[in-house]
Write an enzyme that holds these catalytic residues in place. Structure first.
Site, PDB file in Angstrom:
ATOM      1  N   HIS A 239      27.825  38.634  46.467  1.00  0.00           N
ATOM      2  CA  HIS A 239      27.504  39.288  45.184  1.00  0.00           C
ATOM      3  C   HIS A 239      25.990  39.323  44.993  1.00  0.00           C
ATOM      4  O   HIS A 239      25.381  38.357  44.520  1.00  0.00           O
ATOM      5  CB  HIS A 239      28.188  38.507  44.048  1.00  0.00           C
ATOM      6  CG  HIS A 239      28.090  39.144  42.699  1.00  0.00           C
ATOM      7  ND1 HIS A 239      29.198  39.494  41.945  1.00  0.00           N
ATOM      8  CD2 HIS A 239      27.032  39.492  41.936  1.00  0.00           C
ATOM      9  CE1 HIS A 239      28.816  40.013  40.800  1.00  0.00           C
ATOM     10  NE2 HIS A 239      27.496  40.028  40.767  1.00  0.00           N
TER      11      HIS A 239
ATOM     12  N   HIS B 138      22.937  42.257  43.912  1.00  0.00           N
ATOM     13  CA  HIS B 138      22.563  43.636  43.530  1.00  0.00           C
ATOM     14  C   HIS B 138      21.273  43.982  44.268  1.00  0.00           C
ATOM     15  O   HIS B 138      20.266  43.274  44.115  1.00  0.00           O
ATOM     16  CB  HIS B 138      22.339  43.722  42.024  1.00  0.00           C
ATOM     17  CG  HIS B 138      23.569  43.392  41.229  1.00  0.00           C
ATOM     18  ND1 HIS B 138      24.411  44.354  40.716  1.00  0.00           N
ATOM     19  CD2 HIS B 138      24.111  42.201  40.875  1.00  0.00           C
ATOM     20  CE1 HIS B 138      25.405  43.770  40.070  1.00  0.00           C
ATOM     21  NE2 HIS B 138      25.256  42.458  40.148  1.00  0.00           N
TER      22      HIS B 138
ATOM     23  N   HIS C 150      32.903  43.450  38.050  1.00  0.00           N
ATOM     24  CA  HIS C 150      32.344  42.441  37.144  1.00  0.00           C
ATOM     25  C   HIS C 150      33.275  42.294  35.934  1.00  0.00           C
ATOM     26  O   HIS C 150      33.626  43.289  35.296  1.00  0.00           O
ATOM     27  CB  HIS C 150      30.982  42.870  36.611  1.00  0.00           C
ATOM     28  CG  HIS C 150      29.842  42.692  37.563  1.00  0.00           C
ATOM     29  ND1 HIS C 150      29.775  43.319  38.771  1.00  0.00           N
ATOM     30  CD2 HIS C 150      28.707  41.942  37.467  1.00  0.00           C
ATOM     31  CE1 HIS C 150      28.644  42.980  39.380  1.00  0.00           C
ATOM     32  NE2 HIS C 150      27.977  42.148  38.607  1.00  0.00           N
TER      33      HIS C 150
ATOM     34  N   GLU D 264      31.976  37.680  32.693  1.00  0.00           N
ATOM     35  CA  GLU D 264      30.615  37.127  32.616  1.00  0.00           C
ATOM     36  C   GLU D 264      30.254  37.053  31.130  1.00  0.00           C
ATOM     37  O   GLU D 264      29.849  36.012  30.630  1.00  0.00           O
ATOM     38  CB  GLU D 264      29.632  38.028  33.377  1.00  0.00           C
ATOM     39  CG  GLU D 264      28.176  37.567  33.324  1.00  0.00           C
ATOM     40  CD  GLU D 264      27.190  38.598  33.901  1.00  0.00           C
ATOM     41  OE1 GLU D 264      27.565  39.787  34.025  1.00  0.00           O
ATOM     42  OE2 GLU D 264      26.040  38.218  34.203  1.00  0.00           O
TER      43      GLU D 264
ATOM     44  N   ASP E 294      23.397  36.942  42.644  1.00  0.00           N
ATOM     45  CA  ASP E 294      23.394  38.032  41.664  1.00  0.00           C
ATOM     46  C   ASP E 294      22.088  38.853  41.741  1.00  0.00           C
ATOM     47  O   ASP E 294      22.074  39.916  42.370  1.00  0.00           O
ATOM     48  CB  ASP E 294      23.602  37.463  40.249  1.00  0.00           C
ATOM     49  CG  ASP E 294      24.338  38.414  39.318  1.00  0.00           C
ATOM     50  OD1 ASP E 294      24.797  39.460  39.771  1.00  0.00           O
ATOM     51  OD2 ASP E 294      24.448  38.074  38.114  1.00  0.00           O
ATOM     52  N   ASP E 295      21.029  38.389  41.093  1.00  0.00           N
ATOM     53  CA  ASP E 295      19.735  39.096  41.086  1.00  0.00           C
ATOM     54  C   ASP E 295      18.648  38.032  41.248  1.00  0.00           C
ATOM     55  O   ASP E 295      17.966  37.670  40.270  1.00  0.00           O
ATOM     56  CB  ASP E 295      19.541  39.814  39.740  1.00  0.00           C
ATOM     57  CG  ASP E 295      20.710  40.722  39.397  1.00  0.00           C
ATOM     58  OD1 ASP E 295      20.768  41.831  39.925  1.00  0.00           O
ATOM     59  OD2 ASP E 295      21.585  40.291  38.617  1.00  0.00           O
TER      60      ASP E 295
HETATM   61  N1  ADE Z   1      23.691  44.358  37.149  1.00  0.00           N
HETATM   62  C1  ADE Z   1      22.819  43.549  37.755  1.00  0.00           C
HETATM   63  N2  ADE Z   1      23.097  42.259  37.472  1.00  0.00           N
HETATM   64  C2  ADE Z   1      24.168  42.251  36.666  1.00  0.00           C
HETATM   65  C3  ADE Z   1      24.941  41.240  36.041  1.00  0.00           C
HETATM   66  N3  ADE Z   1      24.653  39.942  36.166  1.00  0.00           N
HETATM   67  N4  ADE Z   1      25.972  41.620  35.278  1.00  0.00           N
HETATM   68  C4  ADE Z   1      26.264  42.903  35.135  1.00  0.00           C
HETATM   69  N5  ADE Z   1      25.582  43.896  35.701  1.00  0.00           N
HETATM   70  C5  ADE Z   1      24.545  43.580  36.466  1.00  0.00           C
HETATM   71 ZN    ZN Z   2      26.339  40.914  39.265  1.00  0.00          ZN
END
Ligand code: ADE
Ligand code: ZN
Length: 329
Positions: free
Chosen positions: A12, A14, A192, A195, A273-274
Site C-alpha cells: 500500500h 501511493h 480504502h 481509515e 501509505d505516503d
Molecule cells: N491518498 C493518498 N493517501 C491517502 C490516504 N491515506 N487515504 C486516502 N486517500 C489517500
Molecule cells: Zn492509502
C-alpha cells in the site's frame, strides 16, 4: 534495534504520495512553478489535517506534468523503498493525475512508469506492480474513466484496481460500476475503507465492491462480528500504522488496532501509505511495531508472508520473491 536490512513486502504505497519533497521542489524550480506554500522551513510537506493533506498532495502533483516526470518519480520512489529493504512493492497509480482519465494518454504514462520499474528492478533488485486507483472525491463518473484505463492496460505490470481519496464522500455502492468492470476484466481489487469511515463503511465496502484487500480497515475493530467475518473470509488488511498515528486515525502506536486485529485472526500486512508526508519508512514501521508490541523478526516474516500471499501478481513472481524472503543460511 534496526530492521532496515530485513527484506520487506509492501502492498500500500501511493506513488505521488511517496514523492520525496526534494524531488517535488526540484521539479517545481525546473518548471518555474511556485510551490513554497506546501513546504515547511525544514523542507518537509506542510499541512494541517487529512483534508488539507489531500490538497497539498494535489498541489505537489501539479509539477508532475507528463510521462517523463512520472518515470523519474518512479525511479526516485523505488530507490528509496529498496534502501529500506523492500523487495516487492505495489503502488497506487491514478489516471486522474496521468492524463485525466484519457486511455491513450494513460498508456504513455503507464509505459514510462513500467520502464522505470524495469530499470529499478535491474539496479536495485526491487519488483514493482501497479494498481490503478480512482479517487473517491472526484466522483463515480471519473472513477469509470479510471476503471476503463485499468481494464485497457492490465497485464504483467498493471494488475489491480482500487479506490483512494476522501473516504467520507459518497457510499461504496456509488462505485460498483467501476469495481464490477474491473472484476469482470480479471483485475485484483482493493479499496480504502475504515481509515476515516466506521465499521459500517468497511462492511458496505466488502458487500458492494467485493475487494480481496482493504486499505487500512482499522475501524473494523469497532464491530467484533465484522472482525470475525473479515478473518473468516480471509480479507487482507493493508494497515499503515505510521500514517494512522500521524494523521490521527489512531490515537497512538500502543493503541493501534493492528495487534487486536491480528490476534483475532485477521490477515494483516504493513505499509507506509505516503511515507515522506508522514515521516515514515518501512524500517520505521517495523521499528514502531517492535516498540509498541514487541514484534520481532518472526512476526515480520509472517507479515511478509501474508503480504506476498495477498500480492496482486502471478505465482512465478511470488515464488521468486519468496526466495528473497528466506533467512540467509
Ligand atoms: N491518498 C493518498 N493517501 C491517502 C490516504 N491515506 N487515504 C486516502 N486517500 C489517500
Ligand atoms: Zn492509502
Amino acid at each position: 534495534m534496526t530492521f532496515k536490512s530485513l527484506p520487506k513486502v509492501e502492498l500500500h504505497l501511493h506513488l505521488e504520495g511517496a514523492a520525496p519533497p526534494s524531488f517535488i521542489r526540484g521539479l517545481a524550480s525546473e518548471k518555474g512553478i511556485d510551490l513554497s506554500g506546501i513546504f515547511k522551513e525544514d523542507g518537509s510537506y506542510a499541512y494541517r489535517d487529512f483534508d488539507h493533506f489531500l490538497q497539498v498532495y494535489e498541489a505537489a502533483c501539479t509539477v508532475l506534468t507528463g510521462p517523463e516526470e512520472f518515470r523519474r518519480l518512479t525511479l526516485a520512489v523505488l530507490e528509496e523503498s529498496a534502501a529500506h529493504g523492500v523487495v516487492y512493492s505495489e503502488t497506487f497509480l491514478s489516471p486522474d493525475f496521468c492524463g485525466g482519465g484519457d486511455v491513450a494518454a494513460w498508456r504513455e504514462y503507464l509505459a514510462a512508469m513500467e520502464e522505470a520499474a524495469a530499470e529499478a528492478e535491474r539496479t536495485h533488485g526491487i519488483t514493482l506492480k501497479g494498481i490503478v486507483t480512482c479517487i473517491r472525491h472526484n466522483g463515480p463518473e471519473q472513477a469509470k474513466s479510471a476503471a476503463r484505463c485499468a481494464v485497457e492496460t492490465q497485464g504483467d505490470f498493471l494488475t489491480g484496481f482500487g479506490m483512494a481519496g476522501a473516504e467520507l464522500m459518497g457510499r461504496p455502492g456509488d462505485f460498483s460500476y467501476s469495481f464490477d468492470m474491473a472484476r469482470e476484466a480479471g483485475l485484483h481489487l482493493t479499496c480504502h475503507a475504515g481509515e476515516w469511515g466506521d465499521a459500517r463503511m468497511v462492511a458496505d465496502t466488502i458487500r458492494d465492491l467485493r475487494p480481496a484487500r482493504i486499505g487500512h480497515g482499522i475501524n473494523a475493530i469497532q464491530d467484533p462480528a465484522l472482525v470475525e467475518k473479515i478473518a473468516e473470509d480471509g480479507i487482507v488488511l493493508e494497515v499503515c500504522p505510521g500514517s494512522n498515528v500521524f494523521l490521527g486515525a489512531a490515537k497512538s502506536w500502543k493503541d493501534h488496532p493492528i495487534r487486536r486485529l491480528r490476534d483475532a485472526g485477521v490477515k494483516v500486512t504493513v505499509s507506509t501509505d505516503d511515507p515522506p508526508f508522514f515521516g515514515t519508512t518501512m524500517t520505521a514501521e517495523f521499528e514502531g511495531l517492535h516498540r509498541a508490541f514487541g514484534w520481532d523478526e518472526a512476526d515480520f516474516a509472517e507479515l511478509n508472508k501474508t503480504a506476498l500471499d495477498a500480492a496482486f501478481t502471478d505465482a512465478d513472481t511470488k515464488a521468486r520473491i519468496a526466495k528473497l524472503l528466506e533467512p540467509a543460511p
